[in-house]
Scaffold this motif. Structure first.
Motif, PDB file in Angstrom:
ATOM      1  N   ARG A 291       0.798  -1.217   0.000  1.00  0.00           N
ATOM      2  CA  ARG A 291       0.000   0.000   0.000  1.00  0.00           C
ATOM      3  C   ARG A 291       0.835   1.272   0.000  1.00  0.00           C
ATOM      4  O   ARG A 291       0.326   2.335  -0.321  1.00  0.00           O
ATOM      5  N   GLU A 292       2.068   1.190   0.415  1.00  0.00           N
ATOM      6  CA  GLU A 292       2.902   2.370   0.531  1.00  0.00           C
ATOM      7  C   GLU A 292       4.209   2.179  -0.221  1.00  0.00           C
ATOM      8  O   GLU A 292       4.666   1.043  -0.422  1.00  0.00           O
ATOM      9  N   ALA A 293       4.787   3.309  -0.642  1.00  0.00           N
ATOM     10  CA  ALA A 293       6.030   3.240  -1.402  1.00  0.00           C
ATOM     11  C   ALA A 293       6.894   4.449  -1.069  1.00  0.00           C
ATOM     12  O   ALA A 293       6.386   5.545  -0.787  1.00  0.00           O
ATOM     13  N   ILE A 294       8.182   4.221  -1.076  1.00  0.00           N
ATOM     14  CA  ILE A 294       9.175   5.291  -0.938  1.00  0.00           C
ATOM     15  C   ILE A 294       9.881   5.429  -2.275  1.00  0.00           C
ATOM     16  O   ILE A 294      10.354   4.440  -2.843  1.00  0.00           O
ATOM     17  N   VAL A 295       9.930   6.661  -2.789  1.00  0.00           N
ATOM     18  CA  VAL A 295      10.590   6.936  -4.068  1.00  0.00           C
ATOM     19  C   VAL A 295      11.921   7.610  -3.777  1.00  0.00           C
ATOM     20  O   VAL A 295      11.973   8.623  -3.061  1.00  0.00           O
ATOM     21  N   GLU A 296      12.977   7.046  -4.339  1.00  0.00           N
ATOM     22  CA  GLU A 296      14.312   7.628  -4.204  1.00  0.00           C
ATOM     23  C   GLU A 296      14.815   8.012  -5.590  1.00  0.00           C
ATOM     24  O   GLU A 296      14.857   7.172  -6.493  1.00  0.00           O
ATOM     25  N   PHE A 297      15.159   9.268  -5.752  1.00  0.00           N
ATOM     26  CA  PHE A 297      15.796   9.721  -6.989  1.00  0.00           C
ATOM     27  C   PHE A 297      17.306   9.658  -6.778  1.00  0.00           C
ATOM     28  O   PHE A 297      17.847  10.291  -5.850  1.00  0.00           O
ATOM     29  N   LEU A 298      17.961   8.881  -7.626  1.00  0.00           N
ATOM     30  CA  LEU A 298      19.402   8.688  -7.525  1.00  0.00           C
ATOM     31  C   LEU A 298      20.078   9.694  -8.436  1.00  0.00           C
ATOM     32  O   LEU A 298      19.892   9.669  -9.659  1.00  0.00           O
ATOM     33  N   LEU A 299      20.879  10.589  -7.840  1.00  0.00           N
ATOM     34  CA  LEU A 299      21.433  11.721  -8.567  1.00  0.00           C
ATOM     35  C   LEU A 299      22.949  11.670  -8.572  1.00  0.00           C
ATOM     36  O   LEU A 299      23.586  11.478  -7.531  1.00  0.00           O
ATOM     37  N   SER A 300      23.503  11.849  -9.760  1.00  0.00           N
ATOM     38  CA  SER A 300      24.936  12.043  -9.911  1.00  0.00           C
ATOM     39  C   SER A 300      25.120  13.376 -10.620  1.00  0.00           C
ATOM     40  O   SER A 300      24.855  13.495 -11.820  1.00  0.00           O
ATOM     41  N   GLU A 301      25.528  14.395  -9.875  1.00  0.00           N
ATOM     42  CA  GLU A 301      25.548  15.751 -10.428  1.00  0.00           C
ATOM     43  C   GLU A 301      26.740  15.996 -11.340  1.00  0.00           C
ATOM     44  O   GLU A 301      26.620  16.668 -12.373  1.00  0.00           O
ATOM     45  N   GLY A 302      27.888  15.487 -11.010  1.00  0.00           N
ATOM     46  CA  GLY A 302      29.078  15.788 -11.796  1.00  0.00           C
ATOM     47  C   GLY A 302      29.546  17.217 -11.569  1.00  0.00           C
ATOM     48  O   GLY A 302      29.139  17.902 -10.631  1.00  0.00           O
ATOM     49  N   GLN A 303      30.405  17.688 -12.451  1.00  0.00           N
ATOM     50  CA  GLN A 303      30.957  19.033 -12.311  1.00  0.00           C
ATOM     51  C   GLN A 303      30.038  20.074 -12.941  1.00  0.00           C
ATOM     52  O   GLN A 303      29.267  19.771 -13.858  1.00  0.00           O
ATOM     53  N   ARG A 304      30.189  21.293 -12.432  1.00  0.00           N
ATOM     54  CA  ARG A 304      29.427  22.407 -12.980  1.00  0.00           C
ATOM     55  C   ARG A 304      30.294  23.126 -14.007  1.00  0.00           C
ATOM     56  O   ARG A 304      31.387  23.612 -13.676  1.00  0.00           O
ATOM     57  N   TYR A 305      29.812  23.209 -15.242  1.00  0.00           N
ATOM     58  CA  TYR A 305      30.609  23.742 -16.338  1.00  0.00           C
ATOM     59  C   TYR A 305      30.408  25.245 -16.490  1.00  0.00           C
ATOM     60  O   TYR A 305      29.315  25.782 -16.230  1.00  0.00           O
ATOM     61  N   THR A 306      31.478  25.901 -16.916  1.00  0.00           N
ATOM     62  CA  THR A 306      31.495  27.343 -17.127  1.00  0.00           C
ATOM     63  C   THR A 306      31.822  27.636 -18.589  1.00  0.00           C
ATOM     64  O   THR A 306      32.645  26.950 -19.201  1.00  0.00           O
ATOM     65  N   MET A 307      31.170  28.664 -19.132  1.00  0.00           N
ATOM     66  CA  MET A 307      31.470  29.094 -20.490  1.00  0.00           C
ATOM     67  C   MET A 307      32.849  29.750 -20.527  1.00  0.00           C
ATOM     68  O   MET A 307      33.106  30.695 -19.774  1.00  0.00           O
ATOM     69  N   ARG A 308      33.721  29.236 -21.390  1.00  0.00           N
ATOM     70  CA  ARG A 308      35.056  29.814 -21.491  1.00  0.00           C
ATOM     71  C   ARG A 308      35.156  30.788 -22.652  1.00  0.00           C
ATOM     72  O   ARG A 308      35.796  31.837 -22.544  1.00  0.00           O
TER      73      ARG A 308
END
Length: 866
Positions: A291-308
């Motif tokens: 009747r019940e469920a737990i939802v887990e979102f698995l996240l791998s963010e990695g690096q944040r890129y910048t415009m060069r």
């Protein structure tokens, strides 16, 4: 000797006999051929025996119901259906592959069951193709069993389409999945629907068996970093998903399709913030009772890129040749050419020589929002292509719709060692099949306006013949026609036509519209803090034509008369507890077929203040004109009769002095410039207005007013929801002494116009006839207001929250004495029956004066320009 004439006659007789004999032989041969029976197929013969022989006949037969019976010809409707799938034709050469494909297509039709086919060799060397089909049984009834939570009718609305259709197991399964989707929407994630098809051929009844299972709800949503700590809080991430946890106002159903959509939304959330390597998945953990469920979102963010860096590339202009260094390329280039470093097909860098296009790299960099050093936002990159294409469009470099998508694109190159991205903007000015031409506008053609005068539409079109074909003007024209509400907004189209062969530099524009009902009767009501409760009855025709008199009574009663001029006539009746208004107004945006406008109105208004009643009866006439796409100007004449009644005894002397019936006559001049994107809920642009009015009659004074408002989107998410900062200010001044200005023409602030303070309380206070000070406002001749507001949408474009600071003053002389400041917050609610949001504001005075009245809560209609 035989005379020549006799020889000629004998020759003619021989030719005639020969022709008759030949004709008889041909007829006999044809009759014999028509009766040539086919030869029974020999199974020992290879299929190649029939190849490339002429097809003499194609037989379509219906298999018998009883064994041993002869097949019968197929019915005409089924025969036509089958022939539409067959590519083999009588008279053509037989090809085994083509005939096999014909049988496969017939097999896929739900109307037919098993199909048998044969190829028979005829004695004349041709072949006969025989196709024997069986008819697929029909579904005569559909029933559902096992459903308790969803009614038979709701399910029948889905599966009822199967009745009187052939049995098609694939189609039946699709309908079963649609019923399962209905259960998932209600939270029954484990529901399963199966179709019983074993007995359907005998009974004709299809039965769907439902196993509902337990309702599964989401009790918790978690965000788990797979490799590192997450940079964003669960609260920020939950805003991006549709799945909700079960609670007091949420059922929280578990739906894997919704979770897949959430996964895409979270991935886009990270791309818009520079996390180009982000990965998103989800995991479901169910309870033992299902009747019940737990939802887990698995996240791998990695690096944040910048415009060069941002570089512009015109590939059609690149000169062939490879240069190992930039210096080598510069030496080979002409003074008018540039040098770029670009990736080749293998991803290696090479230096190339190119010619500049319409815009230089520096100009392109100035057009776009993203700059070197900014976070590499996917949403901003998507806008780069649109912005550059619009800049070309403004200058008349117009591509066909299919070429535009190829004309401006972008490539990104990521640094292998550091989180930097180099953006390559690729501009193909010479798109495939298109010369590099700066087009001009040809003829603007209008179609579909059966009732509306074409001049009404042309007044809203920014394009002009022989001027550059500006695509941004096309979009603005489209918006203006749609906002006019004279036509069905979905039907309005502006299409650029192909170039004229005789004038290749010109392209016509086709405007297509579809007439709609422009008459309306509105019955409703409203309540505000400043005006109390009002009922409203409004009768309006937005496409009125005062000159289109009816030619007959039938034309009048059918609605074809007095229509099509784009004029607006409206009758509005608004009785209320504090304010009653009754008015009749007329507006013509193309007065006498010009770009001038004409407006007129007559009105009666009775306002019940706490201390007295104010009655106004008047009329107004005005003429205006548009100057380009931003500026408008106008002149207006006003005539009003104003009378005050039911005055309290302790009112200020200024009120008693103007209580009698007085007449006001005035002439006004106004100019307005606006670039806001929406007149009801502005998100960007600005608006300036200036007005001056000379009043005469029983009083003589001058009003000078100016205002300015600017709207700036400070943040916009990938769904288009914008956080908007706005600044508004206005100044109003009457140069004469206040004694020569009646109190009802002076200035006041408070209530909706200055939140945190009571209605009209920001004003000089008057003295009684005995010279005693009162707290009753009498208005001032100088008013100043400046305020800022930040609006943040929070739900589906329906609900927004705002924070504000209001400042200003009203005095009897020019200056900033007795200045007030308030701050607060509020909610904006957009309802279906009104384009203007409802405003619920809580204001808190920070700086006030001794005789001011405060107001905590203000309820009003949030018109953007006060």
């Amino acid at each position: 000797m035989i005379p020549s004439a006799a020889r000629a006659n004998a020759g003619l007789r021989r030719v005639t006999r020969l022709a008759i004999t030949s004709l008889v032989c041909l007829v006999g041969t044809g009759a014999a051929l028509a009766q040539v029976p086919p030869v029974e197929p020999d199974p020992t013969q290879p299929d190649s025996v029939y190849e490339h022989r002429a097809i003499a006949e194609i037989l379509l037969l219906l298999a018998p119901d009883t064994p041993g019976a002869e097949p019968t010809p197929l019915a005409d409707d089924l025969r036509s259906l089958a022939l539409n799938q067959i590519r083999s034709h009588v008279g053509q050469a037989y090809q085994g592959e083509v005939f096999a494909a014909d049988i496969r297509r017939l097999t896929r039709l739900p109307e037919f069951g098993p199909i048998a086919s044969t190829v028979q060799l005829r004695s004349d060397g041709q072949v006969t193709l025989t196709i024997t089909v069986s008819i697929q049984p029909m579904i005569r009834d559909v029933q559902v069993v096992g459903n308790r939570l969803i009614s038979d009718q709701d399910i029948a609305d889905i599966i009822g389409a199967l009745v009187d259709t052939p049995i098609d197991r694939f189609r039946i399964d699709r309908f079963a999945r649609r019923v399962e989707d209905l259960y998932r929407e209600k939270g029954y994630h484990l529901a399963r629907v199966e179709a019983q098809v074993d007995d359907i051929e005998e009974t004709g009844t299809l039965i769907f068996v439902v196993r509902e299972g337990e309702r599964m709800r989401v009790t918790d949503i978690r965000f788990v970093g797979v490799e590192e700590e997450l940079d964003f809080s669960p609260r920020e991430l939950k805003r991006e998903i549709k799945t909700k946890t079960a609670g007091l106002f949420e059922t929280g159903p578990l739906d894997e399709q919704a979770l897949a959509t959430d996964r895409t939304a979270l991935r886009q959330f990270y791309l818009d913030r520079g996390y180009l390597d982000a990965r998103v998945d989800f995991r479901i953990t169910t309870s033992l009772n299902g009747r019940e469920a737990i939802v887990e979102f698995l996240l791998s963010e990695g690096q944040r890129y910048t415009m060069r860096s941002v570089r512009v590339f015109y590939p059609e202009y690149v000169l062939p040749g490879r240069y190992p260094t930039r210096e080598d390329a510069r030496k080979a280039a002409k003074p008018s050419q540039g040098v770029h470093v670009l990736p080749d097909a293998q991803g290696r860098l090479e230096y190339v020589i190119y010619d500049y296009g319409v815009f230089s790299a520096e100009q392109i960099s100035g057009f776009i929002d993203i700059k070197a050093g900014d976070v590499y936002s996917d949403s901003k990159i998507r806008k780069v292509d649109q912005e550059i294409a619009s800049r070309y469009g403004q200058m008349g470099y117009t591509h066909p719709a299919d070429a535009t998508r190829r004309a401006v694109t972008h490539l990104e190159m990521r640094d292998e060692r550091e989180p930097f991205v180099d953006l390559f903007i690729v501009i193909r000015e010479r798109a495939p099949g298109l010369e590099h031409i700066r087009f001009r506008t040809g003829e603007v053609i209008i179609r579909g306006n059966d009732h509306t005068d074409h001049r009404v539409i042309r007044e809203k079109i920014e394009l002009r013949p022989d001027r550059p074909l500006d695509t941004t003007a096309i979009q603005e024209s489209l918006r203006r026609i749609q906002l006019s509400r004279l036509f069905d907004p979905r039907s309005v189209k502006l299409t650029i036509q192909d170039p004229d062969p005789l004038q290749p530099n010109y392209r016509d524009v086709l405007v297509e519209v579809e007439e709609t009902n422009t008459g309306e009767i509105n019955l409703g009501g409203m309540v505000t803090s400043d005006s109390g409760l009002n009922a409203r009855l409004a009768i309006k025709q937005r496409n009125f034509d005062i000159a289109d008199t009816p030619d007959s009574w039938g034309e009048f009663f059918s609605g074809r008369a007095f229509r099509g001029g784009g004029q607006t006539v409206s009758l509005e009746l608004m009785p209320g507890t504090q304010v009653a208004t009754y008015s009749l107004a007329f507006f013509d945006p193309t007065f006498l077929g010009s770009r001038n406008s004409f407006n007129s109105s007559i009105s009666f208004r009775n306002r019940q203040f706490v201390e007295y009643d104010e009655r106004r009866i008047g009329a107004r006439i005005g003429v205006g004109r548009r100057f380009g796409s931003r500026w408008t100007g106008g002149v207006s004449v006003r005539a009003q009769s104003v009378e005050l009644s039911d005055l309290d005894a302790g009112l200020p002397a200024d009120v008693f002095a103007v209580a009698d019936d007085n007449t006001l006559l005035s002439v006004g001049l106004n100019f307005v410039r606006t670039s806001v994107d929406n007149q009801y809920i502005a998100t960007r642009g600005n608006r300036m207005a200036f007005r001056v009015e000379q009043v005469g009659g029983d009083f003589s004074f001058t009003k000078i007013e100016g205002e300015y408002a600017v709207y700036v989107p400070v943040y916009e998410d990938f769904t288009g929801r914008a956080t908007v900062f706005s600044f508004q200010t206005h100044a109003r001044f009457i140069p004469q002494d206040s004694a020569s200005v009646p109190t009802y023409e002076r200035y006041y602030l408070g209530g909706q116009s200055f939140r945190g303070f009571d209605f009209r309380t920001i004003s000089p206070k008057g003295l009684t006839l005995a010279g005693l000070q009162t707290d009753d406002p009498v208005g001032g001749t100088w008013a100043f207001f400046a305020g800022i507001e930040l609006r943040q949408p929070i739900y589906e474009g329906v609900v927004s929250v705002v924070g504000f600071i209001d400042t200003g003053t009203v005095t009897e002389e020019f200056g900033f004495d007795e200045y007030r400041v308030s701050t607060g917050f509020g909610i904006r609610l957009t309802v279906p029956f009104s384009p203007i949001p409802l405003a619920f504001d809580f204001g808190f005075p920070l700086v006030s004066q001794s005789l001011d009245d405060n107001r905590l809560f203000t309820f009003s209609v949030d018109f953007p320009f006060r």
